[in-house]
Design a protein around this motif. Structure first.
Motif, PDB file in Angstrom:
ATOM      1  N   VAL A 141      13.730  28.659  22.622  1.00  0.00           N
ATOM      2  CA  VAL A 141      13.544  27.637  22.439  1.00  0.00           C
ATOM      3  C   VAL A 141      12.337  26.423  23.076  1.00  0.00           C
ATOM      4  CG1 VAL A 141      14.601  25.195  22.747  1.00  0.00           C
ATOM      5  CG2 VAL A 141      15.749  26.453  23.344  1.00  0.00           C
ATOM      6  N   LYS A 142      11.672  25.962  21.800  1.00  0.00           N
ATOM      7  CA  LYS A 142       9.825  25.856  21.419  1.00  0.00           C
ATOM      8  C   LYS A 142       9.936  23.926  22.394  1.00  0.00           C
ATOM      9  CE  LYS A 142       9.269  27.030  17.107  1.00  0.00           C
ATOM     10  NZ  LYS A 142       8.661  26.462  15.668  1.00  0.00           N
ATOM     11  N   HIS A 143       8.781  24.193  23.163  1.00  0.00           N
ATOM     12  CA  HIS A 143       9.206  23.085  24.046  1.00  0.00           C
ATOM     13  C   HIS A 143       7.573  22.863  24.412  1.00  0.00           C
ATOM     14  CE1 HIS A 143       9.331  25.790  26.149  1.00  0.00           C
ATOM     15  NE2 HIS A 143       8.441  25.580  27.929  1.00  0.00           N
ATOM     16  N   PRO A 144       7.056  21.234  24.593  1.00  0.00           N
ATOM     17  CA  PRO A 144       5.965  20.602  24.069  1.00  0.00           C
ATOM     18  C   PRO A 144       5.356  21.452  25.666  1.00  0.00           C
ATOM     19  CG  PRO A 144       7.133  18.921  24.077  1.00  0.00           C
ATOM     20  CD  PRO A 144       8.033  20.272  24.385  1.00  0.00           C
ATOM     21  N   ALA A 145       4.279  21.825  25.937  1.00  0.00           N
ATOM     22  CA  ALA A 145       3.737  22.893  26.366  1.00  0.00           C
ATOM     23  C   ALA A 145       3.334  21.298  27.690  1.00  0.00           C
ATOM     24  CB  ALA A 145       1.725  22.464  26.274  1.00  0.00           C
ATOM     25  N   ILE A 146       3.502  21.483  28.801  1.00  0.00           N
ATOM     26  CA  ILE A 146       3.201  20.944  30.336  1.00  0.00           C
ATOM     27  C   ILE A 146       2.273  21.249  31.055  1.00  0.00           C
ATOM     28  CG2 ILE A 146       4.273  20.095  32.099  1.00  0.00           C
ATOM     29  CD1 ILE A 146       6.576  19.829  30.380  1.00  0.00           C
ATOM     30  N   ILE A 147       1.052  20.851  31.651  1.00  0.00           N
ATOM     31  CA  ILE A 147       0.206  21.101  32.738  1.00  0.00           C
ATOM     32  C   ILE A 147       0.982  21.168  33.768  1.00  0.00           C
ATOM     33  CG2 ILE A 147      -2.271  20.616  33.479  1.00  0.00           C
ATOM     34  CD1 ILE A 147      -3.209  20.250  30.585  1.00  0.00           C
ATOM     35  N   SER A 148       1.210  22.391  34.881  1.00  0.00           N
ATOM     36  CA  SER A 148       0.967  22.075  35.913  1.00  0.00           C
ATOM     37  C   SER A 148       0.795  21.168  37.201  1.00  0.00           C
ATOM     38  CB  SER A 148       1.300  23.486  36.343  1.00  0.00           C
ATOM     39  OG  SER A 148       1.723  23.775  37.738  1.00  0.00           O
ATOM     40  N   GLN A 149       1.537  19.943  37.034  1.00  0.00           N
ATOM     41  CA  GLN A 149       0.661  19.423  38.823  1.00  0.00           C
ATOM     42  C   GLN A 149       0.480  19.848  39.693  1.00  0.00           C
ATOM     43  OE1 GLN A 149      -0.321  16.366  37.707  1.00  0.00           O
ATOM     44  NE2 GLN A 149       0.742  16.878  35.373  1.00  0.00           N
ATOM     45  N   GLU A 150       1.567  21.743  39.850  1.00  0.00           N
ATOM     46  CA  GLU A 150       1.179  21.975  41.306  1.00  0.00           C
ATOM     47  C   GLU A 150       0.092  22.964  41.839  1.00  0.00           C
ATOM     48  OE1 GLU A 150       4.392  21.468  39.591  1.00  0.00           O
ATOM     49  OE2 GLU A 150       4.742  20.293  40.499  1.00  0.00           O
ATOM     50  N   ARG A 151      -0.592  23.697  40.285  1.00  0.00           N
ATOM     51  CA  ARG A 151      -0.773  24.350  40.157  1.00  0.00           C
ATOM     52  C   ARG A 151      -2.459  23.986  39.651  1.00  0.00           C
ATOM     53  NH1 ARG A 151       0.994  29.541  36.603  1.00  0.00           N
ATOM     54  NH2 ARG A 151       0.307  30.808  38.078  1.00  0.00           N
ATOM     55  N   THR A 167      -9.336  26.732  37.054  1.00  0.00           N
ATOM     56  CA  THR A 167      -8.377  27.029  36.282  1.00  0.00           C
ATOM     57  C   THR A 167      -6.710  25.954  36.304  1.00  0.00           C
ATOM     58  OG1 THR A 167      -8.528  29.310  37.098  1.00  0.00           O
ATOM     59  CG2 THR A 167      -6.634  28.963  36.171  1.00  0.00           C
ATOM     60  N   CYS A 168      -6.987  26.476  34.995  1.00  0.00           N
ATOM     61  CA  CYS A 168      -5.990  25.106  34.524  1.00  0.00           C
ATOM     62  C   CYS A 168      -4.264  26.170  34.018  1.00  0.00           C
ATOM     63  CB  CYS A 168      -6.226  24.478  33.308  1.00  0.00           C
ATOM     64  SG  CYS A 168      -5.283  23.313  33.048  1.00  0.00           S
ATOM     65  N   TYR A 169      -2.994  25.714  34.631  1.00  0.00           N
ATOM     66  CA  TYR A 169      -2.159  26.737  34.054  1.00  0.00           C
ATOM     67  C   TYR A 169      -1.185  24.834  33.499  1.00  0.00           C
ATOM     68  CZ  TYR A 169      -3.820  29.233  38.319  1.00  0.00           C
ATOM     69  OH  TYR A 169      -4.283  29.921  38.767  1.00  0.00           O
ATOM     70  N   ALA A 170      -0.660  26.062  32.325  1.00  0.00           N
ATOM     71  CA  ALA A 170       0.311  25.235  31.665  1.00  0.00           C
ATOM     72  C   ALA A 170       1.495  26.265  31.072  1.00  0.00           C
ATOM     73  CB  ALA A 170      -0.821  24.357  29.846  1.00  0.00           C
ATOM     74  N   ASP A 171       2.281  25.353  31.172  1.00  0.00           N
ATOM     75  CA  ASP A 171       3.906  26.120  30.501  1.00  0.00           C
ATOM     76  C   ASP A 171       4.284  25.465  28.728  1.00  0.00           C
ATOM     77  OD1 ASP A 171       4.394  28.261  32.618  1.00  0.00           O
ATOM     78  OD2 ASP A 171       4.827  26.387  33.772  1.00  0.00           O
ATOM     79  N   GLY A 172       5.075  26.321  28.239  1.00  0.00           N
ATOM     80  CA  GLY A 172       5.301  25.467  26.695  1.00  0.00           C
ATOM     81  C   GLY A 172       5.876  26.862  26.729  1.00  0.00           C
ATOM     82  N   PHE A 173       6.776  26.535  25.059  1.00  0.00           N
ATOM     83  CA  PHE A 173       6.861  28.016  24.025  1.00  0.00           C
ATOM     84  C   PHE A 173       6.698  26.816  22.734  1.00  0.00           C
ATOM     85  CE2 PHE A 173       9.233  30.374  21.108  1.00  0.00           C
ATOM     86  CZ  PHE A 173       8.871  31.789  21.418  1.00  0.00           C
ATOM     87  N   PRO A 174       5.948  27.634  22.014  1.00  0.00           N
ATOM     88  CA  PRO A 174       4.450  28.744  21.673  1.00  0.00           C
ATOM     89  C   PRO A 174       4.136  28.675  23.663  1.00  0.00           C
ATOM     90  CG  PRO A 174       5.100  28.130  19.284  1.00  0.00           C
ATOM     91  CD  PRO A 174       5.579  26.906  20.412  1.00  0.00           C
ATOM     92  N   GLN A 175       3.893  30.155  23.516  1.00  0.00           N
ATOM     93  CA  GLN A 175       2.339  29.435  24.686  1.00  0.00           C
ATOM     94  C   GLN A 175       1.157  28.998  24.000  1.00  0.00           C
ATOM     95  OE1 GLN A 175       2.386  31.215  27.718  1.00  0.00           O
ATOM     96  NE2 GLN A 175       0.887  30.528  27.880  1.00  0.00           N
TER      97      GLN A 175
END
Length: 340
Positions: A141-151, A167-175
């Motif tokens: 499922v495509k979803h917007p990029a979200i930067i991890s607030q915890e990491r 280092t910046c960590y982000a989740d989302g699809f596509p990568q």
């Protein structure tokens, strides 16, 4: 004797043929999954469906399950034949049987898909308590990029001259693709106005590298996500003197001033003949911070006497070190009017 041998050979050939036919009959009547929907990539809110075609289904139970490798159970059964196992209003199961061919198509539908629907889905033909035939498809499922607030950190503190790595960590699809910018489009420490990559590295940090940096994550779905990271650079005090020599007449007031740059904020004191000066009837000391790293210190002498002429020292100290600057108060040959 030859006749007997020929009869034996014929018997063996016939027996082999019968066995082959029996095996073919068994194989042709065995249940099998002949088709399953290919992997799906969809957007949030869309409706999707999975199809699983089973041959020689007979009265066997066919189910759809979602694989959950992080749990101990391995999968969650969503449907059995034409009955839903979970009461989710977004789910629908349809069983379409063809009695002539003894086949059936099991269609599992999900409306208004969510990010949580991402995963592997398995069509299962239950043969026995511990035996089943399966085929799997994947739903992304495509979803917007979200930067991890915890990491991803909110701020970093580094000493001038050291190296810095964020280092910046982000989740989302596509990568998501990650990049860095400075506030107000300021030039990056390595040059240019943008740095590509999840890691921002600064070698031999300078105090001018302090400030606000933005990590930007984008993957073409929705709006890019931004995260502000503040970088503070600690450095030892440095003192600037605009008027190192101050001329003033007796009985007049005079001001001695020094400007200190340091982070963390320094403690600033004035010394005369090795003794620390304090605010009293003759002296007034004021320290004013004009920014988070600049402090202006002023020593005001109310009425100058002969003993006040000479050298004064402005001293600034923080945890990284200290600095001194000398100022000289003298009596001019030509009278100088009071500044007050």
């Amino acid at each position: 004797m030859q006749l007997i041998n020929n009869l034996k050979l014929l018997f063996i050939i016939l027996w082999a043929h019968l066995i082959q036919n029996a095996l073919t009959a068994i194989t042709s009547s065995s249940p099998a999954i002949s088709g399953i929907t290919k992997d799906i990539v969809a957007n949030i809110g869309e409706d999707i469906e999975f199809n699983c075609t089973v041959q020689n289904v007979g009265r066997l139970s066919v189910s759809w399950a979602k694989r959950t490798p992080k749990s101990g159970s391995g999968s969650v059964v969503l449907s059995m034949r034409s009955i839903l196992s979970l009461s989710d209003p977004r789910y629908t199961i349809v069983e379409t049987k063809d009695n002539k061919t003894d086949s059936a198509v099991y269609t599992f539908k999900i409306t208004k898909i969510e990010t949580s629907d991402t995963g592997s889905y398995e069509c299962q033909v239950i043969l026995a308590a511990t035996e089943k035939i399966t085929k799997t498809l994947n739903l992304a499922v495509k979803h917007p990029a979200i930067i991890s607030q915890e990491r991803t950190p909110k701020s970093m503190v580094v000493t001038e001259g050291e190296s810095l790595e964020i280092t910046c960590y982000a989740d989302g699809f596509p990568q998501p693709t990650l990049s860095w910018e400075r506030a107000h489009n300021a030039i990056m420490p390595a040059g240019g106005q943008m740095h590509l990559g999840a890691i921002l590295r600064i070698k031999e940090v300078h105090r001018l590298d302090r400030g606000a940096y933005y990590c930007i994550a984008t993957n073409g779905v929705g709006q890019p996500d931004r995260r502000l990271i503040r970088v503070e650079v600690e450095f030892r005090p440095q003192i600037a003197i605009q008027r190192p020599k101050i001329a003033q007449m007796l009985s007049h007031a005079a001001e001695l001033e020094c400007t200190v740059q340091a982070y963390p904020a320094p403690a600033v004191f004035w010394y005369r003949n090795g003794a620390k000066l304090q605010t009293d009837s003759q002296h007034e000391i004021s320290n004013t911070a004009s920014s988070h790293e600049t402090t202006t210190s002023v020593l005001r002498i109310a009425s100058i006497s002969e003993s006040d002429f000479g050298d004064y020292y402005c001293n600034a100290t923080n945890k990284l070190g200290h600095a001194d600057a000398r100022l000289h108060l003298f009596q001019p040959v030509i009278p100088v009017p009071s500044i007050f």
